[in-house]
Design a protein around this motif. Sequence first.
Motif, PDB file in Angstrom:
ATOM      1  N   GLU A 234      -8.470   4.025  -5.555  1.00  0.00           N
ATOM      2  CA  GLU A 234      -7.832   4.559  -4.364  1.00  0.00           C
ATOM      3  C   GLU A 234      -7.457   3.442  -3.393  1.00  0.00           C
ATOM      4  OE1 GLU A 234      -6.680   7.344  -4.440  1.00  0.00           O
ATOM      5  OE2 GLU A 234      -6.038   7.624  -2.374  1.00  0.00           O
ATOM      6  N   ARG A 235      -7.990   2.257  -3.606  1.00  0.00           N
ATOM      7  CA  ARG A 235      -7.595   1.135  -2.746  1.00  0.00           C
ATOM      8  C   ARG A 235      -6.219   0.601  -3.147  1.00  0.00           C
ATOM      9  NH1 ARG A 235     -13.067  -2.382  -1.533  1.00  0.00           N
ATOM     10  NH2 ARG A 235     -11.667  -3.540  -0.173  1.00  0.00           N
ATOM     11  N   ALA A 236      -5.677   1.102  -4.242  1.00  0.00           N
ATOM     12  CA  ALA A 236      -4.283   0.794  -4.579  1.00  0.00           C
ATOM     13  C   ALA A 236      -3.391   1.620  -3.667  1.00  0.00           C
ATOM     14  CB  ALA A 236      -3.995   1.153  -6.034  1.00  0.00           C
ATOM     15  N   GLY A 237      -2.117   1.277  -3.599  1.00  0.00           N
ATOM     16  CA  GLY A 237      -1.197   2.121  -2.835  1.00  0.00           C
ATOM     17  C   GLY A 237      -0.114   1.319  -2.162  1.00  0.00           C
ATOM     18  N   ARG A 238       0.953   2.035  -1.819  1.00  0.00           N
ATOM     19  CA  ARG A 238       2.024   1.411  -1.068  1.00  0.00           C
ATOM     20  C   ARG A 238       1.854   1.871   0.370  1.00  0.00           C
ATOM     21  NH1 ARG A 238       7.429   3.634  -0.835  1.00  0.00           N
ATOM     22  NH2 ARG A 238       8.413   2.319   0.742  1.00  0.00           N
ATOM     23  N   VAL A 239       1.788   0.935   1.293  1.00  0.00           N
ATOM     24  CA  VAL A 239       1.421   1.311   2.662  1.00  0.00           C
ATOM     25  C   VAL A 239       2.384   0.719   3.674  1.00  0.00           C
ATOM     26  CG1 VAL A 239      -1.023   1.326   2.040  1.00  0.00           C
ATOM     27  CG2 VAL A 239      -0.053  -0.705   3.118  1.00  0.00           C
ATOM     28  N   GLU A 240       2.355   1.326   4.865  1.00  0.00           N
ATOM     29  CA  GLU A 240       2.932   0.678   6.028  1.00  0.00           C
ATOM     30  C   GLU A 240       1.786  -0.114   6.634  1.00  0.00           C
ATOM     31  OE1 GLU A 240       4.283   3.256   9.142  1.00  0.00           O
ATOM     32  OE2 GLU A 240       4.946   1.564  10.359  1.00  0.00           O
ATOM     33  N   THR A 241       1.953  -1.429   6.735  1.00  0.00           N
ATOM     34  CA  THR A 241       0.857  -2.256   7.209  1.00  0.00           C
ATOM     35  C   THR A 241       0.722  -2.124   8.716  1.00  0.00           C
ATOM     36  OG1 THR A 241       2.235  -4.176   7.641  1.00  0.00           O
ATOM     37  CG2 THR A 241       1.385  -3.937   5.398  1.00  0.00           C
ATOM     38  N   LYS A 242      -0.371  -2.675   9.240  1.00  0.00           N
ATOM     39  CA  LYS A 242      -0.580  -2.620  10.689  1.00  0.00           C
ATOM     40  C   LYS A 242       0.516  -3.396  11.419  1.00  0.00           C
ATOM     41  CE  LYS A 242      -4.751  -1.770  12.101  1.00  0.00           C
ATOM     42  NZ  LYS A 242      -5.249  -0.655  12.919  1.00  0.00           N
ATOM     43  N   ASN A 243       1.204  -4.278  10.682  1.00  0.00           N
ATOM     44  CA  ASN A 243       2.288  -5.048  11.287  1.00  0.00           C
ATOM     45  C   ASN A 243       3.631  -4.314  11.178  1.00  0.00           C
ATOM     46  OD1 ASN A 243       3.144  -7.514  12.575  1.00  0.00           O
ATOM     47  ND2 ASN A 243       4.183  -8.044  10.650  1.00  0.00           N
ATOM     48  N   GLY A 244       3.580  -3.137  10.514  1.00  0.00           N
ATOM     49  CA  GLY A 244       4.816  -2.367  10.372  1.00  0.00           C
ATOM     50  C   GLY A 244       5.623  -2.711   9.138  1.00  0.00           C
ATOM     51  N   ASP A 245       5.077  -3.573   8.261  1.00  0.00           N
ATOM     52  CA  ASP A 245       5.805  -3.935   7.047  1.00  0.00           C
ATOM     53  C   ASP A 245       5.447  -2.979   5.913  1.00  0.00           C
ATOM     54  OD1 ASP A 245       6.920  -6.204   8.233  1.00  0.00           O
ATOM     55  OD2 ASP A 245       5.047  -7.313   7.889  1.00  0.00           O
ATOM     56  N   ASP A 246       6.154  -3.184   4.827  1.00  0.00           N
ATOM     57  CA  ASP A 246       5.906  -2.411   3.630  1.00  0.00           C
ATOM     58  C   ASP A 246       5.167  -3.319   2.643  1.00  0.00           C
ATOM     59  OD1 ASP A 246       6.038  -0.604   1.650  1.00  0.00           O
ATOM     60  OD2 ASP A 246       8.211  -0.323   1.710  1.00  0.00           O
ATOM     61  N   GLY A 247       3.982  -2.925   2.230  1.00  0.00           N
ATOM     62  CA  GLY A 247       3.233  -3.746   1.276  1.00  0.00           C
ATOM     63  C   GLY A 247       2.580  -2.842   0.253  1.00  0.00           C
ATOM     64  N   SER A 248       2.219  -3.416  -0.884  1.00  0.00           N
ATOM     65  CA  SER A 248       1.589  -2.558  -1.890  1.00  0.00           C
ATOM     66  C   SER A 248       0.555  -3.324  -2.697  1.00  0.00           C
ATOM     67  CB  SER A 248       2.646  -1.988  -2.835  1.00  0.00           C
ATOM     68  OG  SER A 248       3.182  -3.011  -3.631  1.00  0.00           O
ATOM     69  N   VAL A 249      -0.426  -2.563  -3.186  1.00  0.00           N
ATOM     70  CA  VAL A 249      -1.373  -3.096  -4.168  1.00  0.00           C
ATOM     71  C   VAL A 249      -1.268  -2.204  -5.393  1.00  0.00           C
ATOM     72  CG1 VAL A 249      -3.779  -3.476  -4.766  1.00  0.00           C
ATOM     73  CG2 VAL A 249      -2.996  -3.988  -2.464  1.00  0.00           C
ATOM     74  N   THR A 250      -0.907  -2.791  -6.520  1.00  0.00           N
ATOM     75  CA  THR A 250      -0.867  -2.065  -7.785  1.00  0.00           C
ATOM     76  C   THR A 250      -2.099  -2.489  -8.577  1.00  0.00           C
ATOM     77  OG1 THR A 250       1.513  -2.383  -7.690  1.00  0.00           O
ATOM     78  CG2 THR A 250       0.614  -1.519  -9.744  1.00  0.00           C
ATOM     79  N   VAL A 251      -2.839  -1.517  -9.092  1.00  0.00           N
ATOM     80  CA  VAL A 251      -4.050  -1.860  -9.826  1.00  0.00           C
ATOM     81  C   VAL A 251      -3.888  -1.487 -11.287  1.00  0.00           C
ATOM     82  CG1 VAL A 251      -6.507  -1.405 -10.089  1.00  0.00           C
ATOM     83  CG2 VAL A 251      -5.522  -1.555  -7.817  1.00  0.00           C
TER      84      VAL A 251
END
Lengths: 459, 579
Positions: free
Chosen positions: B363-380
């Motif tokens: 569940e720690r994977a995912g595509r997120v809006e970061t606290k900085n407002g960017d788009d980042g992702s972790v693929t596991v």
Amino acid sequence: MTGKEYRTITDVKGPLVFLNKTEPVAFGEIVTIRLADGSIKNGQVLDTSDDLVIVQVFEGTAKIDRTAGVTFMGDVFKLPVSKDLVGRILDGAGRPRDGGPDIVAEENADIIGAAINPFSRQSPHDFIQTGISAIDCCTTLVRGQKLPIFSASGLPHNDIALQIARQAKLKGSDEQFIVVFCAMGITAEEYNFFRSDLERTGALENAALFVNLADDPAVERIITPRLALTAAEYLAFEHDYHVLVIYTDMTNYCDALRQIGAAREEVPGRRGYPGYMYTDLAMLYERAGIVKGKKGSITQFPILTMPGDDITHPIPDLSGYITEGQIVISRELHQQGIYPPINVLPSLSRLMGSCIGADTTREDHKSVSDQMYAAYAQGRELRGLVAIVGEDALNERDKQLLDFSGVFEDRFLRQSRDEDRSIDETLDLCWELMSSIDTKYLVRLDQKWIEKYHPDNKA
Amino acid sequence: MSKEGVIYRISGPVVTATGMSAGMYDVVRVGDEGLMGEVIELHGEKAVIQVYEDTSGIRPGEPVINTGETLSVSLGPGLLTQIYDGIQRPLPTLEEVMGVFITRGVDADAFDLEKKWTFEAVVEKGAAVEGGQVIGHVQETETIVHKIMVPPTMSGVVKNIKSGDFNVTETVCTLEDGSEIQMMQKWPVRTPRPYRQKYAPDTPLITGMRILDFLFPLAKGGAAGIPGPFGSGKTVTQQSLAKYSDAQIVVYIGCGERGNEMTEVLDEFPHLIDPNTGKPLMNRTVMIANTSNMPVAAREASVYTGITIAEYFRDMGYDVALMADSTSRWAEAMREISSRLEEMPGEEGYPAYLSSRIAEFYERAGRVETKNGDDGSVTVIGAVSPPGGDISEPVSQGTLRIVKVFWGLDAGLARQRHFPAINWLNSYSLYPQSLNQWFRDNIAQDFPEIRTQISGLLQIEAELQEIVQLVGSDALPVDQQLTLEVARMIREFFLQQNGFHDVDAYCDINLQYSMSKAILSFQEAAKNAMAAGAQLNDVVNVPARTALMRGRFEKGYIDTIDDMVKTMVDEIGATVEDN
């Protein structure tokens, strides 16, 4: 810490002795137990606390009573190592068994052995020629590899191991391996077979034997391979030897592990084997390899018998996940009278890619090996089909593949116990056998190798 | 109660201490040698500790000191290109200190604390900043800009910030409330790093492996499981993903696996070139190697160390791919510790909390809006090593319940030397629906339809094979024999891929599309020719088809494939006249 003798045994259970009210005892510390009749037993601390200490006794707990005296030796188990180990026969606890003098230690080495830093390892890449075609061509052995033989009761795994020990050499070199042989719970007969073969070929002078037989204490088997590997590490990394460690039979080792787990009332994993068996086996198998800055190497050949010929049994299964491949012995081939009965299909050498090719074996090796493999696999599959629909229903390609699977077993696999084929001979034999198949079906062969090596083009 | 206690009991990697005030997951120093451990259970005044190093020779009565911190990783410039053990000690440093064998009681900084990095501020004095906001850049490697962020728990107004050369412990920014920000921050590994919100994934992670990208695509921010028995190619697949996937950062965890294999990775990666940037692959890679014979508790920690580093780079707005090889070894480490704690076991001796731990991890994977407002992702991508290859066991099942992509490795295929040995009949991906739009927009409008046709042919083949097993292939009508030939072409030309071949190891997604079209062109041309009276044998054996299939091993195939297909179609057409 040594010297003080405790008579505080509370319980004795299986191979374990429980005692209380001791001074602080170290985890893993060595213990001697003196019995009423003056005989001495040895053990090791498995669990220690202010109130209770659990000792695992190597020689079995027979005759231990609550008056037995327990002395803690203040140190963990160490093996006196020296170059003189070569040529000696020791028992499963490291004591001379050949009537010779005690080993004079150049060093006392902790038998648990530290893990090699993965960053400090050197990738194995030296091809070892065993002279056995099935191994050299299809599951090539590399110096520093751990490649077990998955066998079963009644199969000639010992002959194969001995043939490898006899014939193994680097291509184009006469450099001999030092053999460290570790017997765990095998019969006296098997042991004599190994010893006399080593003696006959003169290999005994270049070998160190650690022997725990079927009637020796089972718990001792836990330390026997550790002693053997400690000796191997010393010879390889302090004295630059190339060491080949053969241990047999891993199944007995694992059963001893289960016995201790049961006595400690641990929660068992699959089939009653302890949940930590993977880690425990890894602590042995991972002691193979080559390290940066040292000339020597350790190559391991563990032999294990699969209970009920079942490759999914926890012992072969966990081993297969740790070792770099496996050589699988087939009962079916054995019953057809083929020696060595190696079933190449489930066999594998994970390090093969790094040691074959123009610089080491021959440029066409990879191509040939893939093609031999694929053709044999398809031929074997067709046998099932032929049993149902008959040979006439096959098309030309399938007929050739079916015939090939027969000659593969009869001429490629089969060789005599003292036949030492060079890698060139093996590969030439492959080409000769493959020439019975129409070239257009040999899709895995590179065109340039066909032009260079195919018998039709060679003449 | 004090910060210092004494050892009461030692049983393998589990040590019990008394007389020490401790909280769950506090990091402690055990014994005279100060071995690192973590509190995992409290019983009255006894604290149960898992120790990350070998405990032989340790005695009851030796001291235990609570550091008061939880198990954390150091995050900052210097992470990339590193090779760590399970508790973030760099292996090269360990080699310098202890030689080739790993002994114990050695502490090592995660990266060079003295090295000066050029920090370039991107906010100004007086700016209001929040936790997770980017305040500056450091060019960490040729390809990667390391973004320095306000630690997630901090916020305020910038009082002072300056660009220049700093080491990671020097303050680069001060806030009005007096708190200071350095380039290095710490984060507890068992706590997920915060983000604003999770998005649904809509972009595929392109891996260059045809069977994965084309048939069973994985989304950036998704999770995939690769179960397979030994020898079926899990490690090779994971390594190919680490080499060729189009993630910007790769975290590779070798968890409880073979030493020699890890060495191969360590030897090979520094020499590899990233096909997406043309720069050395190590520039984007962090490796964690905790081999099977290294301490089991550190193995348990290694996956958390890895995913925390992955989340940290995600927070900078990067697409991160994390490979864990193998999660089964991680689960076994949990089982081993659990049985030492004498916990009541669940299935097969694994602790009852196994499936929830697996779920928490994925569940720690995912595509997120970061606290900085960017788009980042972790693929596991987690490898699973089921005993005997039987995926009904708890680790496989726990994984399959949570991941959306299942790449099932098959011993039978591996035995036929069909690699990657991913079984196309039982593998699945739940992402195609959400990714179809991307494929239509970026590759070809009919991409999803072509995929359906290809996988349909493979299904039909499986059914026909059952009949062939009974009556032989000659008994089938010619159109079905053609279908078998087409399916064989899919398998041998398209699905099989040589992970060790210079050219074939990585296949561009556009080329994948062209190759699949080529197969369908062959089917079409053959069907027409045979309808006009051509023989199957002649159609199949046209030289241009062989040339087309061999072509994938040549450079520049993407430019020549269309012509090769044309030649093949012409030659097939010509077989009609021969008759």
